[in-house]
Design an enzyme around this catalytic site. Structure first.
Site, mmCIF file in Angstrom:
data_model
loop_
_atom_site.group_PDB
_atom_site.id
_atom_site.type_symbol
_atom_site.label_atom_id
_atom_site.label_comp_id
_atom_site.label_asym_id
_atom_site.label_seq_id
_atom_site.Cartn_x
_atom_site.Cartn_y
_atom_site.Cartn_z
ATOM 1 N N CYS A 1 0.843 -1.206 0.000
ATOM 2 C CA CYS A 1 0.000 0.000 0.000
ATOM 3 C C CYS A 1 0.878 1.255 0.000
ATOM 4 C CB CYS A 1 -0.909 -0.001 1.221
ATOM 5 S SG CYS A 1 -2.017 1.436 1.283
ATOM 6 N N CYS B 1 0.514 0.646 10.229
ATOM 7 C CA CYS B 1 0.155 -0.418 9.304
ATOM 8 C C CYS B 1 1.363 -1.178 8.764
ATOM 9 C CB CYS B 1 -0.662 0.141 8.146
ATOM 10 S SG CYS B 1 -1.308 -1.159 7.059
ATOM 11 N N CYS C 1 -19.095 -6.604 3.678
ATOM 12 C CA CYS C 1 -18.401 -5.351 3.964
ATOM 13 C C CYS C 1 -17.094 -5.364 3.196
ATOM 14 C CB CYS C 1 -18.135 -5.208 5.461
ATOM 15 S SG CYS C 1 -17.267 -3.673 5.930
#
Length: 365
Positions: free
Chosen positions: A87, A94, A162
């Protein structure tokens, strides 16, 4: 969720804790006075809730919870990383960020069939909600057909769906809505004033824009954040205030930071008292979230594997009514299904049945 007059049990003195009628699937509260589900909480009022004697705060939160939700029921959810690592965002917590030296390897988007197999296994293990997360800044148009196929396949199993894919523009939100997505997760992470200390590659306002696109598309909003980032009590007050000042998210995940070696925060907090948030303070945060957002699902998310059963029981008493099951949350360790089943049995808590599918317009009727 809309801020409007609804029926509630009377609040305890010293707090303002609105609610609505309980679901048909659980015991109904006694009729009470009419109050507002408020989106105008002040920081001073939220600070006063945090400062309440602990037992009074948890009692009040449980009173609000029973006015709005079935008692002794918890929704079991499963979270699968459908695209891991790589990412470009620099979120300090993270392990999937390219800025982190965490050892997490980047992968491609999972095959649809593999995702649906994982969803089927989650359902067999008792989950009523299946969440799919991709480590992206935002999804690419080439990925949308596969994502929509995943949504449709999971819905056909009778589970809530979701996704969390990063930022969405209006068109992407509409595509996911048309595929039937029930919830979209996009956390604000922390208080607006603390946000720049956690991430620099997108702004707090960017997150709010995605939430608006999701809600305008008719998808339920899942939005919460992380405590234990090294923040202050004032930051936690600001975090709850930000959530309570917007149309209340239908789902509010509250994570306890899992410090990962190689991430900015994991390395910064290692071997310090801030590496693990005080459990009583964590329960206080859950309780205040329940009082401020009475109709929302309050979800215990990352960090449970390091919590005692007693702490988790207090969180349920404080109004948490959803947990993520399984051995892993994206890349973080999590309490396993067997351990969770034993704990819930010990507490006399039942697994909530999957709710009927419905977007915001349907839920408002």
């Amino acid at each position: 969720m809309k801020c409007e007059a609804v029926t509630s049990v009377p609040a305890q003195a010293g707090t303002q804790s609105p609610g609505r009628r309980a679901s048909n699937s659980g015991p109904r509260p006694s009729p009470g006075h009419t109050a507002d589900v408020r989106c105008d909480w002040t920081r001073e009022e939220i600070a006063a809730l945090f400062d309440m004697p602990f037992m009074d705060l948890v009692y009040e939160a449980q009173t609000v919870h029973r006015a709005n939700h079935p008692r002794n029921e918890v929704q079991l959810s499963t979270l699968l990383s459908i695209k891991t690592g790589g990412c470009p965002e620099d979120c300090g917590y993270c392990s999937q960020s390219v800025e982190a030296d965490s050892g997490v390897k980047a992968t491609k988007l999972m095959d649809v069939r593999a995702v649906l197999q994982a969803a089927a296994q989650a359902k067999d293990n008792g989950s009523g909600r299946f969440c799919m997360g991709a480590a992206w800044r935002n999804p690419k148009e080439r990925d949308m057909p596969a994502l929509k196929e995943m949504i449709r396949g999971v819905r056909e199993m009778g589970m809530e769906t979701c996704m969390t894919l990063g930022m969405l523009d209006e068109g992407q939100a509409r595509q996911l809505a048309e595929a039937g997505l029930d919830y979209y997760n996009h956390n604000i992470d922390t208080a607006p004033e603390n946000y720049a200390n956690i991430i620099s590659t997108r702004t707090f306002e960017d997150r709010i824009e995605t939430l608006e696109n999701v809600r305008n598309a008719g998808i339920n909003v899942c939005c919460g954040g992380i405590v234990g980032l090294g923040e202050t009590r004032e930051d936690r007050i600001g975090f709850i205030h930000a959530l309570g000042s917007m149309p209340h998210p239908e789902s509010v995940p509250i994570n306890a930071l899992v410090p990962v070696k190689g991430t900015v925060l994991g390395d910064m907090l290692a071997d310090t008292p801030l590496a693990k948030i005080d459990e009583i303070e964590f329960v206080r945060t859950v309780a205040v979230a329940r009082i401020v957002m009475p109709q929302s699902m309050v979800r215990l998310s990352a960090g449970r594997e390091s919590m005692s059963e007693s702490c988790q029981a207090l969180c349920f008493m404080a109004g948490a009514n959803s947990i993520f099951t399984g051995d892993k949350l994206l890349t973080a360790p999590n309490a396993g299904d067997d351990k969770d089943a034993a704990m819930l049995a010990k507490l006399g808590i039942r697994a909530m049945q999957a709710a009927p599918h419905g977007h915001l317009e349907e839920a408002a009727e």
